[in-house]
Design a protein around this motif. Structure first.
Motif, short mmCIF file in Angstrom:
data_model
loop_
_atom_site.label_atom_id
_atom_site.label_comp_id
_atom_site.label_asym_id
_atom_site.label_seq_id
_atom_site.Cartn_x
_atom_site.Cartn_y
_atom_site.Cartn_z
N LYS A 53 -21.82 -28.75 -7.71
CA LYS A 53 -20.92 -28.38 -8.81
C LYS A 53 -19.63 -29.20 -8.80
CE LYS A 53 -22.25 -23.53 -9.10
NZ LYS A 53 -21.72 -22.17 -9.05
N GLY A 54 -19.33 -29.79 -7.67
CA GLY A 54 -18.08 -30.53 -7.53
C GLY A 54 -17.86 -30.91 -6.09
N ARG A 74 -14.65 -31.03 -10.53
CA ARG A 74 -15.50 -29.89 -10.88
C ARG A 74 -16.26 -30.28 -12.15
NH1 ARG A 74 -11.63 -25.16 -13.50
NH2 ARG A 74 -10.61 -26.51 -15.02
N VAL A 75 -17.55 -30.02 -12.14
CA VAL A 75 -18.37 -30.33 -13.31
C VAL A 75 -18.06 -29.31 -14.40
CG1 VAL A 75 -20.73 -30.51 -14.18
CG2 VAL A 75 -20.17 -31.41 -11.92
N LEU A 76 -17.77 -29.83 -15.59
CA LEU A 76 -17.49 -28.97 -16.75
C LEU A 76 -18.72 -28.80 -17.63
CD1 LEU A 76 -14.02 -30.40 -17.87
CD2 LEU A 76 -14.46 -28.37 -16.46
N THR A 77 -19.41 -29.91 -17.88
CA THR A 77 -20.64 -29.93 -18.69
C THR A 77 -21.60 -30.88 -18.00
OG1 THR A 77 -20.00 -31.84 -20.05
CG2 THR A 77 -19.25 -29.65 -20.81
N PRO A 78 -22.85 -30.94 -18.41
CA PRO A 78 -23.77 -31.85 -17.73
C PRO A 78 -23.31 -33.31 -17.69
CG PRO A 78 -24.99 -30.31 -19.07
CD PRO A 78 -23.53 -30.09 -19.39
N ASP A 79 -22.47 -33.73 -18.64
CA ASP A 79 -22.04 -35.13 -18.62
C ASP A 79 -20.57 -35.35 -18.32
OD1 ASP A 79 -21.03 -34.21 -21.01
OD2 ASP A 79 -21.69 -35.92 -22.18
N THR A 80 -19.79 -34.28 -18.08
CA THR A 80 -18.34 -34.42 -17.87
C THR A 80 -17.88 -33.61 -16.67
OG1 THR A 80 -17.99 -34.75 -20.24
CG2 THR A 80 -16.07 -34.14 -18.94
N ALA A 81 -17.03 -34.23 -15.85
CA ALA A 81 -16.38 -33.54 -14.74
C ALA A 81 -14.87 -33.69 -14.91
CB ALA A 81 -16.83 -34.10 -13.40
N GLY A 113 -24.09 -36.93 -11.44
CA GLY A 113 -24.76 -37.20 -12.71
C GLY A 113 -23.89 -37.17 -13.94
N VAL A 114 -22.57 -37.07 -13.76
CA VAL A 114 -21.71 -37.05 -14.94
C VAL A 114 -21.39 -38.47 -15.39
CG1 VAL A 114 -20.74 -34.80 -14.37
CG2 VAL A 114 -19.54 -36.85 -13.67
N GLU A 115 -21.09 -38.61 -16.67
CA GLU A 115 -20.83 -39.91 -17.26
C GLU A 115 -19.37 -40.11 -17.65
OE1 GLU A 115 -23.46 -39.93 -20.61
OE2 GLU A 115 -25.24 -39.79 -19.35
N ARG A 116 -18.57 -39.05 -17.51
CA ARG A 116 -17.18 -39.12 -17.95
C ARG A 116 -16.34 -38.22 -17.06
NH1 ARG A 116 -14.70 -35.95 -22.57
NH2 ARG A 116 -12.98 -37.19 -23.34
N LEU A 117 -15.17 -38.72 -16.69
CA LEU A 117 -14.24 -37.93 -15.89
C LEU A 117 -12.99 -37.71 -16.73
CD1 LEU A 117 -14.23 -36.74 -13.04
CD2 LEU A 117 -13.20 -38.83 -12.22
#
Length: 166
Positions: A53-54, A74-81, A113-117
């Motif tokens: 999760k983070g 911390r992961v917010l959505t499948p593609d953003t932390a 696996g996130v694509e954007r921070l």
């Protein structure tokens, strides 16, 4: 002339004495710089930085073993932390600790696996803004709990998965 330090980045649980000490110092510093009611967003729960999760990372001086700084994602959505609780002790500032921590957190986000921070920092955090802009972050619209906070600036950076060139 400042010199860089030799550091290692380690995973630390949020409820450890080291994590509590660093976060406590960060909270004191932020409360001093932003005394306005509602200006600070101190919350981060251990579950949000649990494996998968983070992460909560600490930079340690390899010679002394002393903790120099910390940061979390911390992961917010499948593609953003979201980057949270980034802090470098005053004695270690200007020595590469913040940029090393930031790179390690970005790498951890990619591994999740996130694509954007995304991140929030205060408008008075000029050195932090310099670090983030220098690392390729750009200003975005304030989001989430920061949306109505005039002392907040939100930034984002697309992440490139390991082995992919852009």
């Amino acid at each position: 002339m400042t010199t860089t330090v030799s550091i290692r980045i380690i995973d630390v649980k949020l409820d450890t004495p080291t994590a509590r000490e660093l976060i406590g110092e960060l909270n004191v510093e932020l409360a001093r710089q932003y005394p306005e009611e509602g200006a600070n967003h101190f919350r981060l729960d251990p579950d949000e930085v649990a494996p998968g999760k983070g992460a909560f990372l600490v930079a340690e001086d390899t010679e002394s073993g002393r903790a120099l700084g910390c940061g979390a994602i911390r992961v917010l959505t499948p593609d953003t932390a979201e980057l949270k609780r980034m802090y470098v002790r005053p004695v270690a500032r200007g020595r590469g600790v913040g940029s090393t921590l930031l790179r390690a957190l970005e790498e951890r986000a990619v591994a999740l696996g996130v694509e954007r921070l995304v991140l929030e920092t205060g408008t008075r955090q000029v050195p932090a803004l310099g670090l983030y802009y220098g690392a390729g972050y750009a200003e975005i619209e304030r989001f989430g709990e920061y949306a109505d906070s005039p002392l907040s600036m939100c930034l984002a950076k697309p992440l490139v998965p390991a082995g992919v060139t852009g």
